[in-house]
Design an enzyme around this catalytic site. Structure first.
Site, PDB file in Angstrom:
ATOM      1  N   TYR A  99      10.293  -7.619  -4.853  1.00 56.84           N
ATOM      2  CA  TYR A  99      10.521  -6.480  -3.945  1.00 56.84           C
ATOM      3  C   TYR A  99      11.976  -6.406  -3.490  1.00 56.84           C
ATOM      4  O   TYR A  99      12.474  -5.312  -3.218  1.00 56.84           O
ATOM      5  CB  TYR A  99       9.521  -6.514  -2.785  1.00 56.84           C
ATOM      6  CG  TYR A  99       8.158  -6.106  -3.278  1.00 56.84           C
ATOM      7  CD1 TYR A  99       7.867  -4.773  -3.541  1.00 56.84           C
ATOM      8  CD2 TYR A  99       7.188  -7.056  -3.577  1.00 56.84           C
ATOM      9  CE1 TYR A  99       6.643  -4.402  -4.067  1.00 56.84           C
ATOM     10  CE2 TYR A  99       5.964  -6.693  -4.105  1.00 56.84           C
ATOM     11  CZ  TYR A  99       5.699  -5.361  -4.343  1.00 56.84           C
ATOM     12  OH  TYR A  99       4.496  -4.992  -4.885  1.00 56.84           O
TER      13      TYR A  99
ATOM     14  N   HIS B  72       0.758   4.140  -0.904  1.00 55.71           N
ATOM     15  CA  HIS B  72       0.923   2.761  -1.414  1.00 55.71           C
ATOM     16  C   HIS B  72       1.958   1.965  -0.622  1.00 55.71           C
ATOM     17  O   HIS B  72       2.387   0.896  -1.064  1.00 55.71           O
ATOM     18  CB  HIS B  72       1.317   2.784  -2.899  1.00 55.71           C
ATOM     19  CG  HIS B  72       0.188   3.207  -3.799  1.00 55.71           C
ATOM     20  ND1 HIS B  72       0.349   3.569  -5.114  1.00 55.71           N
ATOM     21  CD2 HIS B  72      -1.149   3.327  -3.546  1.00 55.71           C
ATOM     22  CE1 HIS B  72      -0.830   3.883  -5.636  1.00 55.71           C
ATOM     23  NE2 HIS B  72      -1.750   3.749  -4.709  1.00 55.71           N
TER      24      HIS B  72
ATOM     25  N   CYS C  29      -0.695 -11.078  11.942  1.00 54.21           N
ATOM     26  CA  CYS C  29      -1.022 -10.377  13.186  1.00 54.21           C
ATOM     27  C   CYS C  29      -0.988  -8.857  12.988  1.00 54.21           C
ATOM     28  O   CYS C  29      -0.668  -8.369  11.909  1.00 54.21           O
ATOM     29  CB  CYS C  29      -0.096 -10.806  14.327  1.00 54.21           C
ATOM     30  SG  CYS C  29       1.575 -10.150  14.234  1.00 54.21           S
TER      31      CYS C  29
ATOM     32  N   CYS D 179       7.138 -14.209  11.235  1.00 54.62           N
ATOM     33  CA  CYS D 179       6.874 -13.390  12.414  1.00 54.62           C
ATOM     34  C   CYS D 179       6.881 -14.296  13.649  1.00 54.62           C
ATOM     35  O   CYS D 179       6.708 -15.524  13.536  1.00 54.62           O
ATOM     36  CB  CYS D 179       5.491 -12.759  12.242  1.00 54.62           C
ATOM     37  SG  CYS D 179       4.915 -11.774  13.615  1.00 54.62           S
TER      38      CYS D 179
HETATM   39  P1  OAD Z   1       3.279   5.471 -14.025  1.00 57.54           P
HETATM   40  O1  OAD Z   1       4.424   4.641 -14.498  1.00 57.54           O
HETATM   41  O2  OAD Z   1       1.908   5.017 -14.312  1.00 57.54           O
HETATM   42  O3  OAD Z   1       3.421   6.942 -14.615  1.00 57.54           O
HETATM   43  C1  OAD Z   1       4.618   7.647 -14.545  1.00 57.54           C
HETATM   44  C2  OAD Z   1       4.378   9.046 -15.032  1.00 57.54           C
HETATM   45  O4  OAD Z   1       5.579   9.781 -14.843  1.00 57.54           O
HETATM   46  C3  OAD Z   1       4.011   9.141 -16.520  1.00 57.54           C
HETATM   47  O5  OAD Z   1       2.958  10.078 -16.671  1.00 57.54           O
HETATM   48  C4  OAD Z   1       5.290   9.658 -17.163  1.00 57.54           C
HETATM   49  O6  OAD Z   1       5.044  10.472 -18.299  1.00 57.54           O
HETATM   50  C5  OAD Z   1       5.839  10.504 -16.030  1.00 57.54           C
HETATM   51  N1  OAD Z   1       7.292  10.712 -16.070  1.00 57.54           N
HETATM   52  C6  OAD Z   1       8.253   9.943 -16.618  1.00 57.54           C
HETATM   53  N2  OAD Z   1       9.461  10.502 -16.432  1.00 57.54           N
HETATM   54  C7  OAD Z   1       9.255  11.645 -15.728  1.00 57.54           C
HETATM   55  C8  OAD Z   1      10.117  12.674 -15.233  1.00 57.54           C
HETATM   56  N3  OAD Z   1      11.430  12.635 -15.413  1.00 57.54           N
HETATM   57  N4  OAD Z   1       9.537  13.710 -14.552  1.00 57.54           N
HETATM   58  C9  OAD Z   1       8.195  13.748 -14.380  1.00 57.54           C
HETATM   59  N5  OAD Z   1       7.353  12.825 -14.836  1.00 57.54           N
HETATM   60  C10 OAD Z   1       7.866  11.785 -15.514  1.00 57.54           C
HETATM   61  O7  OAD Z   1       3.530   5.693 -12.455  1.00 57.54           O
HETATM   62  P2  OAD Z   1       2.513   6.203 -11.334  1.00 57.54           P
HETATM   63  O8  OAD Z   1       1.523   7.154 -11.886  1.00 57.54           O
HETATM   64  O9  OAD Z   1       3.324   6.600 -10.173  1.00 57.54           O
HETATM   65  O10 OAD Z   1       0.963   1.316  -7.635  1.00 57.54           O
HETATM   66  O11 OAD Z   1       1.782   4.850 -11.010  1.00 57.54           O
HETATM   67  C11 OAD Z   1       0.808   4.839 -10.025  1.00 57.54           C
HETATM   68  C12 OAD Z   1       0.786   3.506  -9.350  1.00 57.54           C
HETATM   69  O12 OAD Z   1       0.716   2.466 -10.337  1.00 57.54           O
HETATM   70  C13 OAD Z   1       2.057   3.172  -8.591  1.00 57.54           C
HETATM   71  O13 OAD Z   1       2.103   3.733  -7.298  1.00 57.54           O
HETATM   72  C14 OAD Z   1       2.007   1.697  -8.535  1.00 57.54           C
HETATM   73  C15 OAD Z   1       1.641   1.419  -9.980  1.00 57.54           C
HETATM   74  O14 OAD Z   1       1.074   0.204 -10.259  1.00 57.54           O
HETATM   75  C16 OAD Z   1       1.120   0.255  -6.828  1.00 57.54           C
HETATM   76  O15 OAD Z   1       2.106  -0.462  -6.858  1.00 57.54           O
HETATM   77  C17 OAD Z   1      -0.034   0.002  -5.907  1.00 57.54           C
END
Ligand code: OAD
Length: 235
Positions: free
Chosen positions: A59, A112, A123, A143
């Protein structure tokens, strides 16, 4: 183009694709974070219990990447839309960066969590602003209660934030658009199925999402290509 009339309520769900053109990597696909890191080693309660330094390394790296990122024209278009629709727009993001806020969006629900916040793992102290980089071999921050300070993140196996509010907004929306999300992570992946039949539904991204069949229309293009001209608003 998505036409928004005076009776419409708009729900926007964003994912990492909306920040890709700001230089923040997505999770899946080429160059995605989950290609280089194993979810269970850096983003789960189990990982935190086993190796909190590795978790903070991950992170801290993400904080450092996000700290220099600037909002792009997709973030700006959504902030502009909020300016026109006020509380008829609900912006829900799976992203943990603050680029929507930097673009001027005032009401963003981060289901998220938020990269620049931390909280105690023991806590009930509320999450607090924190942009520190806690890299190994630095001690895990503590903490006042003695608990360990962890990132304010929803990890795999944890429940996303603000779900009551999110489902209330899903229940009232008439337009639903998912931007830059692969449609594989629950519960966000099922939001479109929840509103289907009641709302007009759109996805935006260079590829069809995994849940493409649930959308009325999949608009192909990057967020920056599509968002600035996506909405026509008749107030
Ligand atoms: P993903 O990495 O799964 O998907 C990213 C999406 O963005 C894909 O469908 C790509 O095609 C699209 N993409 C790439 N470049 C782009 C652009 N320039 N404009 C628009 N779209 C584009 O990411 P998320 O769907 O956000 O969770 O993932 C969901 C969750 O999975 C995240 O919040 C995270 C991850 O594990 C946690 O950490 C809890």
């Amino acid at each position: 183009m998505i036409h928004i009339g005076p009776q419409d309520f708009v729900f926007i769900l964003t994912g990492s694709g909306v920040s890709a053109e700001s230089g923040i990597p997505t999770f899946r696909g080429a160059g995605g974070l989950w290609r280089n890191y194993r979810i269970e080693e850096v983003a789960s309660p189990h990982a935190w219990a086993r190796d909190p330094r590795l978790v903070w390394d991950f992170y801290s790296m993400r904080r450092s990447v996000a700290a220099s990122a600037k909002p792009n024209r997709a973030h700006l278009a959504l902030a502009d839309l909020e300016g026109r629709l006020a509380d008829r727009l609900f912006l829900c993001t799976q992203n943990v960066d603050n680029l929507h806020e930097q673009a001027g969006s005032r009401h963003v629900v981060h289901m998220h969590g938020e990269l620049f916040k931390s909280r105690c793992d023991s806590c009930q102290r509320p999450p607090f602003a924190d942009d520190s980089g806690y890299e190994a071999p630095v001690q895990i921050p503590r903490c006042e209660c003695g608990g360990r300070i962890r990132p304010h993140m929803c990890w795999f196996g944890e429940v996303p934030y603000d779900l009551d509010r999110i489902f209330a907004e899903l229940n009232r929306c008439t337009v639903f658009a998912a931007v830059g999300t692969s449609g594989v992570v629950e519960p966000a992946a099922s939001f479109v199925a929840h509103v289907r039949g009641r709302a007009r539904t759109y996805s935006v991204g260079p590829e069809k999402p995994a849940n493409a069949l649930s959308f009325d229309e999949c608009i192909q293009g990057t967020a920056v290509e599509v968002l600035p001209n996506l909405f026509s608003v008749a107030i």
